[in-house]
Design an enzyme around this catalytic site. Structure first.
Site, short mmCIF file in Angstrom:
data_model
loop_
_atom_site.label_atom_id
_atom_site.label_comp_id
_atom_site.label_asym_id
_atom_site.label_seq_id
_atom_site.Cartn_x
_atom_site.Cartn_y
_atom_site.Cartn_z
N HIS A 126 0.84 -1.20 0.00
CA HIS A 126 0.00 0.00 0.00
C HIS A 126 0.88 1.26 0.00
CE1 HIS A 126 -3.18 -2.65 1.52
NE2 HIS A 126 -4.04 -1.67 1.39
N ASN A 157 8.53 -3.30 3.30
CA ASN A 157 7.11 -3.09 3.59
C ASN A 157 6.73 -3.43 5.02
OD1 ASN A 157 4.30 -2.73 3.10
ND2 ASN A 157 4.10 -4.94 2.77
N ASP A 251 14.46 17.90 -0.39
CA ASP A 251 15.22 18.30 -1.58
C ASP A 251 15.83 17.09 -2.28
OD1 ASP A 251 14.77 21.03 -1.57
OD2 ASP A 251 16.51 21.47 -0.31
N GLU A 254 13.21 15.20 -4.10
CA GLU A 254 12.84 15.92 -5.33
C GLU A 254 13.90 15.71 -6.42
OE1 GLU A 254 12.11 19.99 -4.10
OE2 GLU A 254 9.98 19.54 -3.78
N ASP A 260 8.12 18.09 -7.92
CA ASP A 260 8.12 19.22 -7.00
C ASP A 260 7.07 18.95 -5.93
OD1 ASP A 260 8.31 21.57 -5.63
OD2 ASP A 260 7.78 22.88 -7.31
N GLN A 270 9.05 26.48 1.12
CA GLN A 270 9.57 25.22 0.58
C GLN A 270 11.08 25.12 0.81
OE1 GLN A 270 8.16 23.64 -3.32
NE2 GLN A 270 6.88 25.47 -3.34
N GLU A 274 12.33 22.03 3.07
CA GLU A 274 12.79 20.92 2.23
C GLU A 274 14.29 20.67 2.35
OE1 GLU A 274 11.33 21.87 -1.69
OE2 GLU A 274 9.26 21.33 -1.15
MN MN Z 1 2.60 -1.70 3.63
MN MN Z 2 8.92 21.51 -3.39
#
Ligand code: MN
Ligand code: MN
Length: 280
Positions: A126, A157, A251, A254, A260, A270, A274
């Site tokens: 999930h 997981n 960062d 990203e 973004d 941000q 970030e």
């Molecule tokens: Mn899971």
């Molecule tokens: Mn951002």
């Protein structure tokens, strides 16, 4: 002379008023249909400009009441899943376990199904966790759509990834609300006869706020964020590893993904939130 002579100006005014009333009603109804519940999941931004058009095969935007996601037809998994969790989503319902294909994908597209990951050695992992949607059986069941899954190594997981999910819910129980993005990144092969890509790593970014209103406008430079990148391989991650040891900056997530994150926040905010690595 009649008492009610024809009066063209009055008629026109009435017509305009009626039209205005009809438009107001239409606006209210359409706001309800598009789901005021789904809009919140993308309040902090759409990370890759995903669009709700079948032409956007590599980033098809799907807005559920319970979460939002960008689906990639070529990899068979989401690029990212985004959701908001506050205490209103948490309750007592049991895990519905009804893994199933997402019938809302465009007609011609292959639909990854409940058996697609079978015997692959990877979990149906999930992205928006079952445990974050326990208020109603319906909301919980929606997290079992295969568009909310990626192939996850069991140690990832069921180990530190799950521990971070639990930690996030503890924050909510302590009076916080969260905006979360996560997904897989990179490629280490495929399952379901090449239809589903197995990511090399998993990433997550969490914005932690005190529970409250007007969330977009009250995020400050000091807001806490938690980001992680975890290897998606049993050989590279242990089930008992501490999720904290995988913390990175937003960062760096990203840079890794090209997305973004939290793009609707002011740039200065941000920049501040970030660049930090969570250390709590
Ligand atoms: Mn899971
Ligand atoms: Mn951002």
């Amino acid at each position: 002379m009649g008492n009610f002579p024809y009066h063209p100006v009055m008629d026109k005014t009435k017509m305009i008023l009626r039209l205005f009333a009809a438009l107001c009603l239409a606006a209210v109804l359409s706001a309800q249909n598009t789901g005021s519940r789904s809009a919140v999941h993308l309040l902090m931004g759409n990370p890759d400009g995903a669009e709700p058009s079948a032409a956007a095969q590599r980033k098809y935007l799907m807005m559920k009441e319970q979460f939002a996601l960008s689906y990639d037809r070529m990899t068979g998994i989401p690029n990212w899943v985004a959701w908001h969790t506050d205490s209103s989503w948490l309750g007592e319902v049991r895990r519905s376990n009804d893994f199933r294909a997402d019938s809302t994908l465009p007609e011609q597209w292959y639909r990854v199904h409940e058996a697609s990951y079978r015997r692959s050695g990877y979990d149906r992992g999930h992205m928006c966790p079952s445990g974050d949607r326990t208020n109603t059986q319906y909301d919980n069941s929606m997290t079992f759509l295969m568009t909310n899954m990626i192939p996850q190594a069991p140690n990832n997981n069921q180990g530190p990834w799950a521990q971070l999910e639990i930690y996030c819910r503890e924050l909510v129980q302590q009076g916080k609300e969260l905006y979360i993005y996560c997904g897989g990144n990179g490629e280490q092969g495929f399952l379901d006869s090449g239809r589903v890509q197995i990511p090399l790593r998993t990433w997550k970014a969490v914005l932690v706020l005190d529970a409250g209103e007007d969330d977009l406008r009250r995020v400050t430079d000091a807001a806490r964020t938690i980001a992680v990148v975890m290897p998606n391989s049993n050989a590279l991650i242990g089930k008992n590893d501490d999720w904290r040891s995988f913390r990175v900056t937003i960062d760096s997530v990203e840079a890794l993904t090209g997305f973004d994150l939290f793009s609707r926040l002011p740039h200065s905010v941000q920049t501040a939130i970030e660049r930090r690595t969570d250390a709590e």
